[in-house]
Design a protein around this motif. Structure first.
Motif, PDB file in Angstrom:
ATOM      1  N   TYR A 185     -16.192  23.037 -14.336  1.00 37.98           N
ATOM      2  CA  TYR A 185     -17.153  22.191 -15.042  1.00 37.98           C
ATOM      3  C   TYR A 185     -16.717  21.934 -16.476  1.00 37.98           C
ATOM      4  O   TYR A 185     -16.880  20.836 -16.994  1.00 37.98           O
ATOM      5  N   CYS A 199     -29.235  23.333 -14.614  1.00 38.51           N
ATOM      6  CA  CYS A 199     -28.024  22.666 -15.116  1.00 38.51           C
ATOM      7  C   CYS A 199     -26.879  22.774 -14.118  1.00 38.51           C
ATOM      8  O   CYS A 199     -26.173  21.786 -13.862  1.00 38.51           O
ATOM      9  N   LEU A 200     -26.685  23.971 -13.548  1.00 34.77           N
ATOM     10  CA  LEU A 200     -25.602  24.130 -12.582  1.00 34.77           C
ATOM     11  C   LEU A 200     -25.855  23.336 -11.305  1.00 34.77           C
ATOM     12  O   LEU A 200     -24.919  22.799 -10.708  1.00 34.77           O
ATOM     13  N   CYS A 216     -22.911  16.382  -9.339  1.00 33.01           N
ATOM     14  CA  CYS A 216     -21.986  15.434  -9.989  1.00 33.01           C
ATOM     15  C   CYS A 216     -20.531  15.732  -9.661  1.00 33.01           C
ATOM     16  O   CYS A 216     -19.721  14.814  -9.562  1.00 33.01           O
ATOM     17  N   ALA A 217     -20.170  16.992  -9.543  1.00 34.83           N
ATOM     18  CA  ALA A 217     -18.775  17.382  -9.324  1.00 34.83           C
ATOM     19  C   ALA A 217     -18.712  18.512  -8.313  1.00 34.83           C
ATOM     20  O   ALA A 217     -18.656  19.679  -8.688  1.00 34.83           O
ATOM     21  N   MET A 238     -24.757  19.887 -12.069  1.00 35.03           N
ATOM     22  CA  MET A 238     -23.294  19.792 -12.128  1.00 35.03           C
ATOM     23  C   MET A 238     -22.692  19.812 -10.728  1.00 35.03           C
ATOM     24  O   MET A 238     -21.708  19.121 -10.473  1.00 35.03           O
ATOM     25  N   ILE A 239     -23.283  20.591  -9.817  1.00 39.26           N
ATOM     26  CA  ILE A 239     -22.763  20.642  -8.456  1.00 39.26           C
ATOM     27  C   ILE A 239     -22.912  19.280  -7.782  1.00 39.26           C
ATOM     28  O   ILE A 239     -22.035  18.847  -7.038  1.00 39.26           O
ATOM     29  N   THR A 282     -17.507  27.692 -13.639  1.00 37.06           N
ATOM     30  CA  THR A 282     -17.600  27.313 -15.038  1.00 37.06           C
ATOM     31  C   THR A 282     -16.307  26.672 -15.531  1.00 37.06           C
ATOM     32  O   THR A 282     -16.334  25.713 -16.305  1.00 37.06           O
ATOM     33  N   ILE A 338     -13.920  19.294 -16.292  1.00 37.69           N
ATOM     34  CA  ILE A 338     -14.433  17.940 -16.049  1.00 37.69           C
ATOM     35  C   ILE A 338     -15.181  17.416 -17.272  1.00 37.69           C
ATOM     36  O   ILE A 338     -15.024  16.260 -17.660  1.00 37.69           O
ATOM     37  N   GLY A 339     -15.984  18.269 -17.888  1.00 33.74           N
ATOM     38  CA  GLY A 339     -16.823  17.818 -18.995  1.00 33.74           C
ATOM     39  C   GLY A 339     -16.123  17.707 -20.328  1.00 33.74           C
ATOM     40  O   GLY A 339     -16.400  16.790 -21.106  1.00 33.74           O
TER      41      GLY A 339
END
Length: 76
Positions: free
Chosen positions: A37, A20-21, A27-28, A24-25, A34, A40-41
């Motif tokens: 993220y 998951c991380l 995407c952003a 996320m890296i 944390t 952003i989320g």
């Protein structure tokens, strides 16, 4: 058997979190971990709560560890 199952479940959850991380890296790509993220989320309110929850958990972990180590020294 229960310990082995616990380690397997824990390792599976850690691997899932790593995947998951890594997504996320991609995407952003911003610094902040944390908190960034969550910002952003979910927005600034959730990021604020997440940030303070992390700070409180770090403080509580250190406090619990110091109390436990102090008790072990007294009992020994």
């Amino acid at each position: 058997m229960g310990t082995l199952l616990g380690f397997f479940v824990g390792a599976s959850l850690i691997c899932f979190m790593a995947i998951c991380l890594s997504c996320m890296i991609k995407c952003a790509p911003v610094a902040g971990g944390t908190f960034a993220y969550a910002y952003i989320g979910f927005g600034p309110t959730a990021a604020f709560i997440c940030g303070w929850a992390l700070v409180i958990s770090y403080i509580a972990t250190e406090g619990i560890a110091s109390v436990r180590s102090r008790r072990e020294r007294i009992c020994v």
